[in-house]
Design an enzyme around this catalytic site. Structure first.
Site, PDB file in Angstrom:
ATOM      1  N   HIS A 154       0.813  -1.212   0.000  1.00 56.74           N
ATOM      2  CA  HIS A 154       0.000   0.000   0.000  1.00 56.74           C
ATOM      3  C   HIS A 154       0.850   1.267   0.000  1.00 56.74           C
ATOM      4  O   HIS A 154       0.600   2.198  -0.767  1.00 56.74           O
ATOM      5  CB  HIS A 154      -0.939  -0.005   1.209  1.00 56.74           C
ATOM      6  CG  HIS A 154      -1.893  -1.154   1.232  1.00 56.74           C
ATOM      7  ND1 HIS A 154      -2.713  -1.457   0.167  1.00 56.74           N
ATOM      8  CD2 HIS A 154      -2.164  -2.085   2.186  1.00 56.74           C
ATOM      9  CE1 HIS A 154      -3.447  -2.517   0.462  1.00 56.74           C
ATOM     10  NE2 HIS A 154      -3.123  -2.909   1.681  1.00 56.74           N
ATOM     11  N   ILE A 155       1.879   1.307   0.861  1.00 63.70           N
ATOM     12  CA  ILE A 155       2.710   2.508   0.965  1.00 63.70           C
ATOM     13  C   ILE A 155       3.611   2.644  -0.256  1.00 63.70           C
ATOM     14  O   ILE A 155       3.713   3.719  -0.850  1.00 63.70           O
ATOM     15  CB  ILE A 155       3.537   2.475   2.262  1.00 63.70           C
ATOM     16  CG1 ILE A 155       2.606   2.539   3.471  1.00 63.70           C
ATOM     17  CG2 ILE A 155       4.523   3.642   2.295  1.00 63.70           C
ATOM     18  CD1 ILE A 155       3.295   2.286   4.798  1.00 63.70           C
ATOM     19  N   THR A 233      11.767   4.008   5.637  1.00 67.42           N
ATOM     20  CA  THR A 233      10.641   4.356   6.498  1.00 67.42           C
ATOM     21  C   THR A 233       9.885   3.096   6.923  1.00 67.42           C
ATOM     22  O   THR A 233       8.726   3.163   7.316  1.00 67.42           O
ATOM     23  CB  THR A 233       9.664   5.321   5.779  1.00 67.42           C
ATOM     24  OG1 THR A 233       9.281   4.751   4.525  1.00 67.42           O
ATOM     25  CG2 THR A 233      10.302   6.678   5.551  1.00 67.42           C
ATOM     26  N   SER A 234      10.547   1.937   6.815  1.00 69.91           N
ATOM     27  CA  SER A 234       9.873   0.676   7.162  1.00 69.91           C
ATOM     28  C   SER A 234      10.210   0.281   8.595  1.00 69.91           C
ATOM     29  O   SER A 234       9.563   0.737   9.535  1.00 69.91           O
ATOM     30  CB  SER A 234      10.242  -0.417   6.164  1.00 69.91           C
ATOM     31  OG  SER A 234      11.644  -0.632   6.127  1.00 69.91           O
ATOM     32  N   ARG A 235      11.227  -0.534   8.784  1.00 73.73           N
ATOM     33  CA  ARG A 235      11.686  -0.935  10.109  1.00 73.73           C
ATOM     34  C   ARG A 235      13.213  -0.897  10.132  1.00 73.73           C
ATOM     35  O   ARG A 235      13.877  -1.211   9.144  1.00 73.73           O
ATOM     36  CB  ARG A 235      11.193  -2.338  10.472  1.00 73.73           C
ATOM     37  CG  ARG A 235       9.722  -2.393  10.862  1.00 73.73           C
ATOM     38  CD  ARG A 235       9.484  -1.699  12.195  1.00 73.73           C
ATOM     39  NE  ARG A 235       8.118  -1.854  12.686  1.00 73.73           N
ATOM     40  CZ  ARG A 235       7.135  -1.003  12.450  1.00 73.73           C
ATOM     41  NH1 ARG A 235       7.359   0.064  11.697  1.00 73.73           N
ATOM     42  NH2 ARG A 235       5.929  -1.212  12.975  1.00 73.73           N
ATOM     43  N   ASP A 259      14.210   7.035   8.791  1.00 71.60           N
ATOM     44  CA  ASP A 259      13.206   7.358   9.803  1.00 71.60           C
ATOM     45  C   ASP A 259      13.141   6.249  10.841  1.00 71.60           C
ATOM     46  O   ASP A 259      12.694   6.466  11.954  1.00 71.60           O
ATOM     47  CB  ASP A 259      11.832   7.554   9.153  1.00 71.60           C
ATOM     48  CG  ASP A 259      10.780   7.971  10.171  1.00 71.60           C
ATOM     49  OD1 ASP A 259      11.014   8.982  10.865  1.00 71.60           O
ATOM     50  OD2 ASP A 259       9.742   7.303  10.281  1.00 71.60           O
ATOM     51  N   GLU A 264      17.290   2.748  17.570  1.00 74.47           N
ATOM     52  CA  GLU A 264      16.501   3.978  17.711  1.00 74.47           C
ATOM     53  C   GLU A 264      15.882   4.114  19.095  1.00 74.47           C
ATOM     54  O   GLU A 264      15.687   5.224  19.601  1.00 74.47           O
ATOM     55  CB  GLU A 264      15.408   4.049  16.646  1.00 74.47           C
ATOM     56  CG  GLU A 264      14.347   2.982  16.762  1.00 74.47           C
ATOM     57  CD  GLU A 264      13.327   3.033  15.619  1.00 74.47           C
ATOM     58  OE1 GLU A 264      12.161   2.763  15.891  1.00 74.47           O
ATOM     59  OE2 GLU A 264      13.716   3.355  14.480  1.00 74.47           O
ATOM     60  N   HIS A 303      11.382   7.997  13.938  1.00 78.75           N
ATOM     61  CA  HIS A 303      10.271   7.084  13.627  1.00 78.75           C
ATOM     62  C   HIS A 303       8.976   7.893  13.539  1.00 78.75           C
ATOM     63  O   HIS A 303       7.965   7.583  14.183  1.00 78.75           O
ATOM     64  CB  HIS A 303      10.149   5.997  14.696  1.00 78.75           C
ATOM     65  CG  HIS A 303       9.500   4.746  14.202  1.00 78.75           C
ATOM     66  ND1 HIS A 303       9.894   3.491  14.571  1.00 78.75           N
ATOM     67  CD2 HIS A 303       8.474   4.559  13.333  1.00 78.75           C
ATOM     68  CE1 HIS A 303       9.138   2.583  13.982  1.00 78.75           C
ATOM     69  NE2 HIS A 303       8.259   3.203  13.224  1.00 78.75           N
ATOM     70  N   ALA A 305       7.361   9.005  10.489  1.00 80.61           N
ATOM     71  CA  ALA A 305       6.662   9.036   9.202  1.00 80.61           C
ATOM     72  C   ALA A 305       5.151   8.873   9.357  1.00 80.61           C
ATOM     73  O   ALA A 305       4.371   9.422   8.574  1.00 80.61           O
ATOM     74  CB  ALA A 305       7.206   7.949   8.279  1.00 80.61           C
ATOM     75  N   PHE A 306       4.718   8.138  10.351  1.00 79.15           N
ATOM     76  CA  PHE A 306       3.287   7.868  10.561  1.00 79.15           C
ATOM     77  C   PHE A 306       2.556   9.033  11.213  1.00 79.15           C
ATOM     78  O   PHE A 306       1.324   9.072  11.232  1.00 79.15           O
ATOM     79  CB  PHE A 306       3.132   6.647  11.488  1.00 79.15           C
ATOM     80  CG  PHE A 306       3.428   6.966  12.922  1.00 79.15           C
ATOM     81  CD1 PHE A 306       2.413   7.292  13.807  1.00 79.15           C
ATOM     82  CD2 PHE A 306       4.742   6.991  13.389  1.00 79.15           C
ATOM     83  CE1 PHE A 306       2.687   7.619  15.124  1.00 79.15           C
ATOM     84  CE2 PHE A 306       5.028   7.316  14.705  1.00 79.15           C
ATOM     85  CZ  PHE A 306       3.994   7.632  15.573  1.00 79.15           C
TER      86      PHE A 306
END
Length: 352
Positions: A154-155, A233-235, A259, A264, A303, A305-306
């Site tokens: 989706h992203i 921007t995933s994990r 991100d 982190e 972290h 982006a969301f």
């Protein structure tokens, strides 16, 4: 009465959850602002369900302390913070939010691409000091460059739309190619190594699993163009932070924007508060990420982006609906566990 305990919610989010369940009855709600840890797990000892953000780690040890637990609502898309194997063993369902931020995360990822291409970090740092020289700030156009998407879910698919609108060429790697993306945006699907060789910008959009651990590693970074940008921007665990730091220092990467990154949790205070001293491995990863931060060709963000108002509203709404559906006997968005409850909604229960 269904007992629900939520962790890691700010004041506004607590109000949303409280109001949502108060309207229908049949639920006892307990809300906590801190992430779930072994120290505060007793708050959920009698819980039928818990709601947790990615900063809460639902471990086997914690599950052992929650004997009545029937479901875990992951208030997120990712659920690598939850020991799903332990949940399966206990017949505890895990439900996530499969879609909430297709555009949200994709927009952030594209923003990072622009930030690297136009050298936003050194530009803003310089002008904040009152220096307005353009020396060393020459950037590059995005139009005409090749974006390599690792993952076209989706992203990744939404980022493809944005990149297509910016006149970028797009190649992709995904075990499940999507013909509509090829039809609509001219995406060419390649083997991963071929994508790395061809791309000017590489953006990661895959879940973190054993198969994707260090998908971008030292060996693969030698395939990448010296001028290429790497965006994650995933994990964090999808990228070998130490290998990226080495490649950046040796001039084998044009820029990197992470991100999410290994270690982190050590730097993001609210994610690490209350969990005790970090393990030595996490401290080592944190130091490696800090080394990247010293380069003006690198961007690290927490972290984030969301993190938009609209996305958080969608996350909460879906998480609440996941809980309602589960305890009404119609589980949805189940990623682990097979637990089924009697098909009878709580007293006064109706969906809003």
């Amino acid at each position: 009465m269904v007992k629900l305990v939520f962790f890691d919610l700010d004041e506004h989010e607590q109000d949303v959850v409280r109001d949502a369940f108060a309207r229908e009855g049949g639920y006892e709600i307990d809300l906590h602002p801190d992430a779930l840890t072994s120290k505060n797990a007793p708050f959920a000892r009698n819980a039928d369900g818990i709601g947790v953000f990615v900063t809460s780690h639902v471990t086997r040890e914690i599950l052992d302390r929650l004997p009545n637990l029937k479901m875990v609502a992951a208030v997120s898309t990712g659920f690598d913070n939850i020991d799903v194997d332990a949940c399966r063993e206990r017949n505890i369902a895990v439900c996530n939010v499969p879609r909430y931020g297709d555009n949200t995360v994709a927009e952030f990822a594209f923003g990072l691409i622009l930030a690297l291409a136009r050298k936003f970090r050194p530009t803003f740092e310089r002008t904040a000091r009152g220096e307005f020289s353009r020396t060393g700030l020459q950037g590059m156009d995005i139009a005409g460059k090749t974006l390599g998407l690792i993952g076209t879910g989706h992203i990744g698919s939404h980022l493809a739309r944005i990149a297509h609108g910016a006149d970028m060429k797009i190649v992709a790697y995904d075990p499940h190619p999507k013909p509509d993306l090829t039809r609509d945006y001219g995406i060419r699907y390649l083997a991963l190594d071929d994508l790395l060789r061809e791309s000017d910008v590489i953006s990661l959009h895959v879940p973190y699993t054993k198969a994707t651990h260090h998908l971008i590693n030292a060996e693969r970074l030698y395939l990448v163009k010296n001028t290429a940008f790497l965006i994650n921007t995933s994990r964090g665990g999808v990228v070998d932070t130490r290998a990226v730091a080495t490649a950046l220092n040796e001039g084998r990467l044009g820029g990197v924007a992470l991100d999410t990154f290994e270690g982190e949790e050590v730097w993001i205070e609210e994610e690490f508060a209350g969990t005790g001293e970090p393990p030595a491995a996490e401290l080592k990863e944190a130091l490696e990420s800090f080394a990247i931060l010293h380069s003006d060709r690198a961007i690290l963000s927490p972290h984030n982006a969301f993190n938009t108002r609209e996305a958080l509203e969608r996350i909460l709404a879906t998480s609440i609906e996941n809980i309602r559906a589960f305890f009404a006997g119609n589980p949805q968005n189940v990623v682990a566990g097979t637990y089924r409850v009697p098909a009878a909604p709580p007293a006064g229960g109706g969906r809003t």
